[in-house]
Design an enzyme around this catalytic site. Sequence first.
Site, short mmCIF file in Angstrom:
data_model
loop_
_atom_site.label_atom_id
_atom_site.label_comp_id
_atom_site.label_asym_id
_atom_site.label_seq_id
_atom_site.Cartn_x
_atom_site.Cartn_y
_atom_site.Cartn_z
N SER A 188 8.27 3.60 -1.58
CA SER A 188 8.57 2.72 -0.44
C SER A 188 9.67 3.36 0.42
O SER A 188 9.49 4.45 0.93
CB SER A 188 8.93 1.33 -0.95
OG SER A 188 8.86 0.39 0.09
N ASP B 238 -1.48 -3.06 1.71
CA ASP B 238 -0.02 -3.12 1.69
C ASP B 238 0.51 -3.72 3.00
O ASP B 238 0.30 -3.16 4.06
CB ASP B 238 0.52 -1.69 1.52
CG ASP B 238 2.01 -1.65 1.24
OD1 ASP B 238 2.72 -2.63 1.58
OD2 ASP B 238 2.47 -0.63 0.70
N HIS C 81 1.27 -3.20 -1.95
CA HIS C 81 2.47 -2.38 -2.08
C HIS C 81 2.80 -2.05 -3.53
O HIS C 81 3.43 -1.04 -3.81
CB HIS C 81 3.63 -3.14 -1.44
CG HIS C 81 4.85 -2.31 -1.19
ND1 HIS C 81 4.86 -1.25 -0.32
CD2 HIS C 81 6.11 -2.39 -1.70
CE1 HIS C 81 6.08 -0.72 -0.30
NE2 HIS C 81 6.85 -1.39 -1.12
#
Length: 717
Positions: free
Chosen positions: A562, A647, A682
Amino acid sequence: MSSQSQPLSPPLAKKVKHEMELFGDVRVDNYYWLRDDSRKDPQILSYLQQENAYTEAVMSGTKKFEDEIYAEIRGRIKEDDISAPLRKGPYYYYSRTLEGKEYVQYCRRPVPNRDALPSVHDTMPTGPDVPPEHVILDENVKALEYDFYRVGAFKVSPNHKLVAYAEDTKGDEIYTVYVIDAETRAPVGKPLVGVTSYLQWAGNEALVYITMDEIHRPDKVWLHKLESDQSNDSCLYHEKDDMFFLGLRASESEKFLFIESASPITKFVFYLEVSKLEDGLRVLTPRINGIDTSASHRGNHFFIQRRSDEFFNSELLACPLDNTSATTVLIPHRPSVKIQDIQLFSDHLVVHEREQGLPKITTYRLPAVEEPLISLQGGQAVQFVDPVYSVDTLESQFSSTILRFSYSSLRTPPSVYDYDMNTGESVLKKIETVLGGFDASNYVTERKWATALDGTQIPISIVYQKNLVKLDGSDPMLLYGYGSYEICIDPYFRAPRLSLLDRGFIFAIAHIRGGGEMGRQWYENGKFLKKENTFTDFIACAEFLIEKKYCSKEKLCIEGRSAGGLLIGAVLNMRPDLFKAAVAGVPFVDVLTTMLDPSIPLTTSEWEEWGDPRKEEFYFYMKSYSPVDNVKAQNYPCILVTAGLHDPRVMYSEPAKFVAKLRDVKTDDNLLLFKCELGAGHFSKSGRFERLQEDALTYAFILKALNMIPTYGSAQN
């Protein structure tokens, strides 16, 4: 294998020139076309499938080894297990996992002797002579019809008769809430659709929940009366400022709900009194730019944690319920100790703090409810054993004297403790079972400090298997980093990591600026126009580890996810010579283009994190490090990039563009692989075993890059 006899050609994304101009600066993005918000464009899906097929083909020669790693990781898990039961009212609540099953069951059992006071020595009775276990919800049954399944909230009503739970069946973090009878599992009313996982009971007959706007910003809080139609729910508050997003929490006393509206630098709080829902929301702390507050309740007082530019590590205040402006300072601000969070009990206050990069827990006995609350007397600190460790808060019971927390370190599996705040006694209630002969005493954990470019000391947490490493520079290493949002990457245990440690790897975490490990200023010095510190700190940690002979450039692998994927992308562009292999998970790599587009989820609320590139100073600064904008014709190490099609936090097109541009301009023949999960968001796949496949692929990739894959004869190379 025949597919290995010819060199494989990676997919090359077509170029479609797309110019973006601002402040007289023209950027050309040839891969802008890869963004499709509907995620249904056949041309784009085809390209992602080609990338997945290429990754599979390249890794096919080591598939046997990858499968071995997967079996090894899965083999450490005690598949049929239960969590540490928590006594709540008349029941023990816990979750159960079953052999071969991907998901959990939510269970409870009646407490046999309800009149006995809770004790740290309580154990849930089992066996034929006690009331049987009752399964309230079985995720395995619910998940059968979906590729992805996640329960984001599971809330039992105060009278223990009903359960509300929120489920996501796509990975896009848009939830549906169901209310069921806890005993019969019969549905109560219709589901609530299109909501977040922010969900709380307001008494036994109402729920409060939050919904999002079209850019995934939690913006409205609603009151729902059970068995009424969702269209009749009343909106308690609408946050119209798109820099702010809403949160929801219940006081430990269950008497109040707190609705928080927050940006990265400002947070203000409303309260809802559960026994007076008709009064609606009331302001507890006003909206003042740069002041961040959060609240809790006990007796006649609200407790308020308050941070400002002056009191950057927070102070703790209390105020009477009927005079919220009359505040008393209970814990003053300290420049070297950050107040992370508090927990309230009927007779105690627990303060979670950070000092010198390590978490601390201090408990205080509170005066009787009817007595004035003027100051705190003599806090008692909980003691921990490892030099570096991680502590997490767990649900405790307001009316008891028992604090429950989870402890782990790089060599200590997650351990649930009950701590008696009156006597100071800690009792281990559950330690995660690690099968396969794991012995914590074979592993050494250390903390070292690297010197950053500006002289700042950066902590590094390290673990290795003491019988396997040489510490002469020849050991392989995986260095992990994050460094954003004030998030602390504390030294925590992960059983899959043993597959590297037991092959002689050293694992390290660089606690770089932009995170919150060393207090609020650690974060402030790694954001906005100081973001570059995050990247140069990581490089300084890598160089320190090489200098101290923990590894060499030829053996150093790096990983981040991320915003940690942004870190990996940035340092790869800055110092590709320093690393042998890199793993960037769901990486935020198209920083400038994303932050210029308010239609993308999270953009507006993150201008206070990264800066607003519609202002010239931020535009050019962000452009200087944004990974997609800084890919250049140079040699890069081996790279694995992952993404999730659904995501909502980092759009799949960001990593896709990064890979496409790297394929076009890099000057080496090193591995560059891209894996996009087409049925996830995600946080990767949802099943507990499915998720391990990503670990197995990552480790196989790293070992392949280091040429450490064992040979199995001519068929597998």
